[in-house]
Write a protein that holds these residues in place. Structure first.
Motif, mmCIF file in Angstrom:
data_model
loop_
_atom_site.group_PDB
_atom_site.id
_atom_site.type_symbol
_atom_site.label_atom_id
_atom_site.label_comp_id
_atom_site.label_asym_id
_atom_site.label_seq_id
_atom_site.Cartn_x
_atom_site.Cartn_y
_atom_site.Cartn_z
ATOM 1 N N VAL A 19 0.860 -1.189 0.000
ATOM 2 C CA VAL A 19 0.000 0.000 0.000
ATOM 3 C C VAL A 19 0.896 1.238 0.000
ATOM 4 N N LYS A 28 -4.794 5.230 -2.694
ATOM 5 C CA LYS A 28 -4.789 4.432 -1.460
ATOM 6 C C LYS A 28 -6.044 3.562 -1.372
ATOM 7 N N TYR A 32 -6.296 -0.588 -0.903
ATOM 8 C CA TYR A 32 -6.973 -1.263 0.213
ATOM 9 C C TYR A 32 -8.240 -1.996 -0.218
ATOM 10 N N VAL A 233 -7.918 -8.631 6.230
ATOM 11 C CA VAL A 233 -7.553 -7.215 6.212
ATOM 12 C C VAL A 233 -6.044 -7.063 6.444
ATOM 13 N N ARG A 236 -2.824 -6.505 3.707
ATOM 14 C CA ARG A 236 -2.212 -5.227 3.309
ATOM 15 C C ARG A 236 -0.976 -4.946 4.166
ATOM 16 N N TRP A 238 0.738 -2.397 5.538
ATOM 17 C CA TRP A 238 0.910 -1.045 6.070
ATOM 18 C C TRP A 238 2.064 -1.018 7.077
ATOM 19 N N ALA A 248 -5.221 2.516 7.673
ATOM 20 C CA ALA A 248 -5.663 1.176 7.264
ATOM 21 C C ALA A 248 -7.086 0.902 7.750
ATOM 22 N N GLY A 252 -10.015 0.403 5.113
ATOM 23 C CA GLY A 252 -10.621 -0.926 5.222
ATOM 24 C C GLY A 252 -12.115 -0.836 5.506
ATOM 25 N N ASP A 255 -13.883 0.307 2.320
ATOM 26 C CA ASP A 255 -13.932 -0.836 1.403
ATOM 27 C C ASP A 255 -15.089 -1.768 1.739
#
Length: 440
Positions: A19, A28, A32, A233, A236, A238, A248, A252, A255
Motif C-alpha cells: 500500500v 490508497k 486497500y 484485512v 495489506r 501497512w 488502514a 478498510g 472498502d
C-alpha cells in the motif's frame, strides 16, 4: 507469546499486498480495496436466495426492512473486524484463543465450524440447483460436482491474493448485472419498495414471517465472515505506526461499507423480484428456487429471464466457496493451531455438507432443498451471538486495543446490535419450540 502463537492465519498471503505511504485518496483506496468484497459474497450466497424468495413471495416488500437492518448491522460489525485485525494484528479466532480459557475457546471453535458447515451446505445446494436448472444435471450429481471447485481455489491461492479478489469482484459484477436486468423486466412498484424499508410490527407478531426474518438475518450477518475479515484485512502491508494503522482502518472500513452496499442491493433485488412477480400475482406459495426459475420467464414474458436467474445463482454459489474455504482455514488455525492443507480442509468441509444434502434429497426428494437452505440460515443466525459478543468485547477492551478502543457511542451502538441479535434468536427459539409442542 510463543513463536508459534505469533504465526498469522493464512501466512501465505499475510502482508503481501503493498500500500502506498503517500499518494492520492483514490490511489490508497484502490490499494486497500478487496477484502470487503470477499466478505460481501457471504452476504449474497444461495442461502440468501431461499430466504429472500420465500419472504418476497409470501409477504411482499415488508421484509425489506429486515434486509436493511441486517445490512446496517453487518456494516458495523465488519468495521469492528477491520479495527481488531489492524490494531492488534490478531484475527478474531486468535483473539479468542488468547483471551479465553481452553474449554471456552474450544466450544467457540465447534460452534463456528457448525456455522461454516451450514454456510457451505447452502452454497453447495444452491450451486447444484443452478447446474440442474441450466444443464438438467440431477441434483444429487450436481452436489458431488460442486466439491471439485477446491482445485480452482488452490490454483488462485498460488497465483496471489489479488487474483482471488479480482475474480470475486468480477463474479459480483455478473450477479449484480443479472439482477439489474431482472428488475428492469419485473418493473416493481417504487412506492411499495420504499414502504417496505420501513419496519413493521406485523413481522414480529407473525411466527412464519419471523422465522424467515431470522433466516434473512442469519443469511446477511454471517458469523464466519467476522473471523475471515479480521484476518484478510492483514493482507495489506501497512507500516506498523499509529498513523498508518488509522489509515488502514479508515480505508478498510470504506472498502467493506461499499462492498456491503452492493450486497444490500442484490439481497433487496431478490426479494423485490419475488414480491413483484409472485406475491402480487397470487403466487404467494412460491418458495422453491426451482419454481421461481420455471415461472419467471412465462410470468414476465421475457424468454431469457429464467436463464439469467440461474446464471446469477451459479455465480453466487461458486463465489461463496472462496470465502468459506479461507474462513475455515482461519478458524482452524486461529483456535487450534492446527494447520491443515487447504485442499484437505476444503474436502473435509465439503464432506460435512454433502452428507446432509444427499440424505435430504434421497429421503425427502428434490423439492425439500429450499427448506434445507432456509434452515441452514437459521442455524447461522443462532450461532451469530457467539461471534458477535467476543468481537465487541475485544474491540471495547482498552488493554487490547490501546488508542483504537471503541469510543462510548460505538460501544453502546454495538451492544444494541448484539442485544437485537440475541433477542431475535431467543424469540425464534421460543416460537420454534411452541410450534413443536402445539403442532396445530
Amino acid at each position: 507469546m510463543s513463536q508459534i502463537d505469533k504465526i498469522p492465519s493464512l501466512p501465505e498471503v499475510h502482508r503481501t499486498v503493498s500500500v502506498p505511504t503517500n499518494g492520492s485518496f483514490w490511489k490508497k483506496m484502490l490499494a486497500y480495496a478487496g477484502p470487503g468484497y470477499l466478505v460481501s459474497v457471504g452476504y449474497m450466497d444461495p442461502g440468501n436466495w431461499a430466504t429472500d424468495l420465500a419472504g418476497g413471495a409470501k409477504f411482499g416488500y415488508s421484509l425489506l426492512s429486515i434486509i436493511l437492518l441486517s445490512n446496517l448491522m453487518a456494516i458495523l460489525l465488519q468495521a469492528l473486524c477491520v479495527k481488531l485485525g489492524v490494531a492488534t494484528g490478531r484475527d478474531l479466532a486468535q483473539a479468542c484463543r488468547d483471551n479465553f480459557s481452553k474449554p471456552v475457546s474450544f466450544g467457540l471453535w465447534v460452534l463456528c465450524e457448525i456455522a461454516i458447515s451450514a454456510c457451505d451446505l447452502a452454497e453447495l445446494v444452491g450451486s447444484a440447483i443452478a447446474l440442474q436448472l441450466l444443464f438438467n444435471i440431477p441434483l444429487a450429481v450436481g452436489v458431488c460436482i460442486t466439491a471439485l471447485d477446491v482445485f480452482a481455489i488452490l490454483f488462485l491461492q498460488n497465483k496471489g491474493f489479488r487474483y482471488i479478489e479480482a475474480l470475486v469482484i468480477t463474479i459480483i459484477a455478473v450477479v449484480g448485472g443479472c439482477f439489474v436486468a431482472e428488475l428492469i423486466f419485473a418493473k416493481p412498484d417504487l412506492g411499495g419498495i420504499l414502504g417496505g424499508f420501513i419496519p413493521q410490527v406485523e413481522v414480529v407478531r407473525n411466527p412464519e414471517a419471523l422465522y424467515i426474518a431470522i433466516g434473512i438475518l442469519g443469511a446477511t450477518v454471517m458469523p464466519h465472515n467476522l473471523y475471515l475479515h479480521s484476518s484478510i484485512v492483514q493482507t495489506r502491508n501497512w507500516e506498523d505506526t499509529p498513523e498508518q494503522k488509522r489509515e488502514a482502518i479508515k480505508f478498510g472500513t470504506i472498502d467493506s461499507t461499499i462492498a456491503l452496499s452492493l450486497a444490500l442491493f442484490i439481497n433487496s433485488a431478490i426479494l423485490i423480484l419475488a414480491a413483484a412477480v409472485f406475491h402480487f400475482s397470487g403466487k404467494q406459495d412460491v418458495a422453491e428456487i426451482q419454481d421461481a426459475y420455471k415461472l419467471l420467464s412465462p410470468m414476465l414474458g421475457v424468454a431469457p429471464a429464467s436463464a439469467i436467474f440461474a446464471i446469477a445463482l451459479l455465480a453466487s454459489g461458486q463465489n461463496s466457496t472462496l470465502t468459506a474455504t479461507m474462513a475455515g482455514q482461519i478458524v482452524m488455525e486461529g483456535f487450534l493451531h492446527l494447520r491443515v492443507k487447504p485442499w484437505l480442509r476444503r474436502l473435509l468441509t465439503r464432506l460435512v455438507a454433502i452428507v446432509p444434502a444427499l440424505l435430504t434429497i434421497i429421503f425427502f426428494g428434490e423439492g425439500s432443498t429450499t427448506s434445507l437452505l432456509i434452515l441452514s440460515q437459521v442455524i447461522l443466525s443462532l450461532q451469530l451471538s457467539f461471534a458477535v459478543i467476543p468481537l465487541i468485547m475485544f474491540t471495547s477492551d482498552r488493554k487490547l486495543m490501546g488508542e483504537f478502543v471503541n469510543p462510548t457511542w460505538l460501544k453502546v451502538l454495538a451492544c444494541t446490535v448484539a442485544t437485537i441479535i440475541v433477542g431475535l434468536n431467543g424469540w425464534l427459539l421460543f416460537q420454534t419450540f411452541s410450534g413443536w409442542l402445539n403442532p396445530s
